[in-house]
Write a protein that holds these residues in place. Structure first.
Motif, PDB file in Angstrom:
ATOM      1  N   GLU A 102       0.828  -1.210   0.000  1.00 36.68           N
ATOM      2  CA  GLU A 102       0.000   0.000   0.000  1.00 36.68           C
ATOM      3  C   GLU A 102       0.859   1.255   0.000  1.00 36.68           C
ATOM      4  O   GLU A 102       0.535   2.245  -0.653  1.00 36.68           O
ATOM      5  N   THR A 103       1.972   1.208   0.747  1.00 39.82           N
ATOM      6  CA  THR A 103       2.848   2.383   0.814  1.00 39.82           C
ATOM      7  C   THR A 103       3.404   2.721  -0.563  1.00 39.82           C
ATOM      8  O   THR A 103       3.417   3.889  -0.976  1.00 39.82           O
ATOM      9  N   ARG A 105       2.109   1.869  -3.485  1.00 38.71           N
ATOM     10  CA  ARG A 105       1.032   2.289  -4.386  1.00 38.71           C
ATOM     11  C   ARG A 105       0.583   3.713  -4.097  1.00 38.71           C
ATOM     12  O   ARG A 105       0.282   4.478  -5.023  1.00 38.71           O
ATOM     13  N   VAL A 106       0.538   4.093  -2.820  1.00 37.75           N
ATOM     14  CA  VAL A 106       0.168   5.471  -2.489  1.00 37.75           C
ATOM     15  C   VAL A 106       1.243   6.437  -2.977  1.00 37.75           C
ATOM     16  O   VAL A 106       0.945   7.528  -3.479  1.00 37.75           O
ATOM     17  N   ALA A 109       0.629   6.865  -6.599  1.00 37.47           N
ATOM     18  CA  ALA A 109      -0.526   7.737  -6.836  1.00 37.47           C
ATOM     19  C   ALA A 109      -0.162   9.201  -6.620  1.00 37.47           C
ATOM     20  O   ALA A 109      -0.585  10.086  -7.377  1.00 37.47           O
ATOM     21  N   LEU A 134      -5.884  10.190  -3.097  1.00 35.91           N
ATOM     22  CA  LEU A 134      -6.670   9.029  -2.677  1.00 35.91           C
ATOM     23  C   LEU A 134      -7.525   8.502  -3.836  1.00 35.91           C
ATOM     24  O   LEU A 134      -7.706   7.286  -3.982  1.00 35.91           O
ATOM     25  N   TYR A 137      -5.285   6.564  -6.056  1.00 36.19           N
ATOM     26  CA  TYR A 137      -5.005   5.279  -5.420  1.00 36.19           C
ATOM     27  C   TYR A 137      -6.178   4.317  -5.626  1.00 36.19           C
ATOM     28  O   TYR A 137      -5.976   3.131  -5.947  1.00 36.19           O
ATOM     29  N   ARG A 149      -9.237   2.816   2.185  1.00 33.89           N
ATOM     30  CA  ARG A 149      -8.982   4.230   2.475  1.00 33.89           C
ATOM     31  C   ARG A 149      -8.156   4.367   3.750  1.00 33.89           C
ATOM     32  O   ARG A 149      -7.219   5.174   3.805  1.00 33.89           O
ATOM     33  N   ALA A 152      -4.668   3.571   2.993  1.00 32.27           N
ATOM     34  CA  ALA A 152      -4.031   4.637   2.209  1.00 32.27           C
ATOM     35  C   ALA A 152      -3.669   5.819   3.096  1.00 32.27           C
ATOM     36  O   ALA A 152      -2.590   6.416   2.946  1.00 32.27           O
ATOM     37  N   LEU A 156       0.005   7.384   3.717  1.00 32.27           N
ATOM     38  CA  LEU A 156       0.344   8.807   3.588  1.00 32.27           C
ATOM     39  C   LEU A 156       1.090   9.294   4.823  1.00 32.27           C
ATOM     40  O   LEU A 156       2.056  10.060   4.714  1.00 32.27           O
TER      41      LEU A 156
END
Length: 453
Positions: A102-103, A105-106, A109, A134, A137, A149, A152, A156
């Motif tokens: 997730e880190t 991918r964020v 994004a 977001l 993402y 969410r 994400a 962040l």
């Protein structure tokens, strides 16, 4: 005072002077211009990129990244332009990142939203609303549920703490660490951004990939360029041939960024006494020393710079966005507040000090199979539950504690991998602080206080 009940007043703050990753007060008010190069590197590793005033040069071995308002930040530069991704070539595990997928991918994004001009370098980019990042993402993963969410938002926070992003006032900007991406990787990053869906898009963005110009007019604003030193440690690396030079750089990155001490059999520069002396000098210039763990090696802060009187204390708590992007301490992430220090002391007391007093742990070991249970931490602290969980999250991200499972039970927390980086002198100081915290009225604690007078 809102501290753990088992920590007497002042013990948490005192222990933090020897605990990895905390920032000392001495030297904090002065700027980089008043520090030695070693102290500046220690401060940058502990608390993140250093703010510079207008016209103030970066310390030796650091890049100067202008902000466009006359000010700048200083960011340490690795030798030969390598990044911690080099560890993968030597099959050395880097410091793990919580929810690394997730880190990353964020971060991708955010890059999509903030890198608006692909003819320029990624950094500094332009600010983008958090909602747009977001949304990008969500478009990237194809899901929009609340759990995604929350993950994400957590990513962040981690990226902000590690200076890969700057999140403030509802906007996101690329952080100064994005300037450390090698120029050779920009073409790949451009292709990535071109293919990523933007906020609300379903498919990849069409179009022809732009061609970057080395110093073209498409760069963002004056004064926002990155000034990198031409040579880092060239006087030390220059006399060696290409193979030995590569071995030295690999060993440097390994001891600085590996999750655990690296066995000397894996890297020639750790086995060869001559190369190891050169490696020690490379570390010394950054306020670091080699730390031996039997036949394995890691690095830690030099005692004269990492204690209470230095510009930062500790032994290198870092967090980062993964080995692909590099790792490093964050923007202020190295400074532990009072509640975080108290929780760290509480974990050490229950997972190390008490088992050691019962003869279950060796005197000099910080690897404990006896986790401090979460319920026990809640029972022995005055902190609200939310503040306790936030402190544990910060300590976990910094590598100061590790969450473990214990059979069918909920498990708990043990000292993290950063404790491998304690020098012998730092180990002794921390041991004394644990004695004072766990048994302030014992004869042993009285002897510690008498010796310090």
């Amino acid at each position: 005072m809102t501290t753990a009940e088992t920590a007497p007043p002042g013990a948490a703050g005192a222990a933090a002077h020897t605990a990895p990753g905390s920032a000392g007060s001495a030297g904090a008010a002065a700027g980089p211009a008043s520090w030695s190069a070693e102290a500046a590197h220690v401060r940058a590793r502990s608390t993140g990129p250093l703010p510079l005033g207008p016209g103030e040069p970066a310390p030796p071995g650091m890049a100067r990244l202008g902000r466009g308002d006359g000010g700048a930040v200083a960011l340490p530069v690795w030798p030969d332009g390598v990044t911690p991704s080099l560890l993968a070539e030597y099959q050395v595990a880097p410091v793990p990142v919580e929810r690394s997928g997730e880190t990353r991918r964020v971060l991708a994004a955010a890059l999509k939203c903030c890198w608006s001009d692909l003819t320029a370098d990624p950094w500094p980019g332009v600010p983008a609303p958090v909602d747009d990042v977001l949304a990008a993402y969500r478009a990237l993963i194809g899901r929009s549920d609340d759990l995604m969410r929350n993950w994400a938002v957590g990513a962040l926070r981690r990226l902000h703490d590690s200076a890969w992003l700057v999140v403030a006032d509802g906007t996101v900007r690329l952080g100064p660490r994005c300037a450390s991406w090698p120029a050779a990787s920009h073409a790949q990053l451009r292709e990535l951004v071109r293919r990523l869906p933007g906020p609300g898009e379903e498919a990849a963005v069409p179009g022809v990939l732009p061609v970057a110009e080395a110093d073209g007019p498409g760069r963002h604003g004056e004064g926002t360029g990155a000034e990198f030193p031409e040579e880092v440690d060239e006087d030390l690396l220059g006399p060696f041939d290409e193979r030995r030079r590569a071995e030295l750089v690999a060993a440097f990155m390994a001891v600085e960024h590996a999750a655990e001490p690296v066995h000397e059999a894996r890297l020639a520069a750790l086995r060869d006494p001559v190369l190891r002396r050169v490696l020690a000098e490379m570390l010394r210039r950054r306020g670091r020393v080699l730390v031996s763990a039997g036949q394995a090696w890691t690095s830690g802060y030099a005692d004269e710079l990492g204690g209470a009187d230095g510009p930062a204390a500790g032994s290198g708590a870092e967090s980062g966005a993964g080995s692909e992007s590099g790792s490093g301490s964050g923007s202020g992430a190295g400074a532990l507040d009072e509640s975080e220090r108290a929780v760290l002391v509480l974990v050490l007391v229950h997972s190390v000090a008490i088992p050691r007093a019962e003869g279950l742990l060796p005197a000099d070991s910080w690897l404990s199979p006896f986790p401090a249970q979460t319920e026990e931490l809640r029972r022995h602290t005055r902190l609200p539950i939310g503040e306790l969980e936030a402190a544990l999250r910060t300590l976990r991200h910094a590598g100061l504690v590790t969450q473990v499972k214990s059979g069918e039970e909920a498990g708990g927390y043990v000292p993290g991998p950063q404790f491998h980086r304690l020098t012998p002198a730092a180990r002794r100081r921390l041991q004394e602080e644990l004695i004072l915290a766990a048994g302030p009225h014992t004869p042993l604690a009285a002897a510690v206080r008498a010796r310090r007078r």
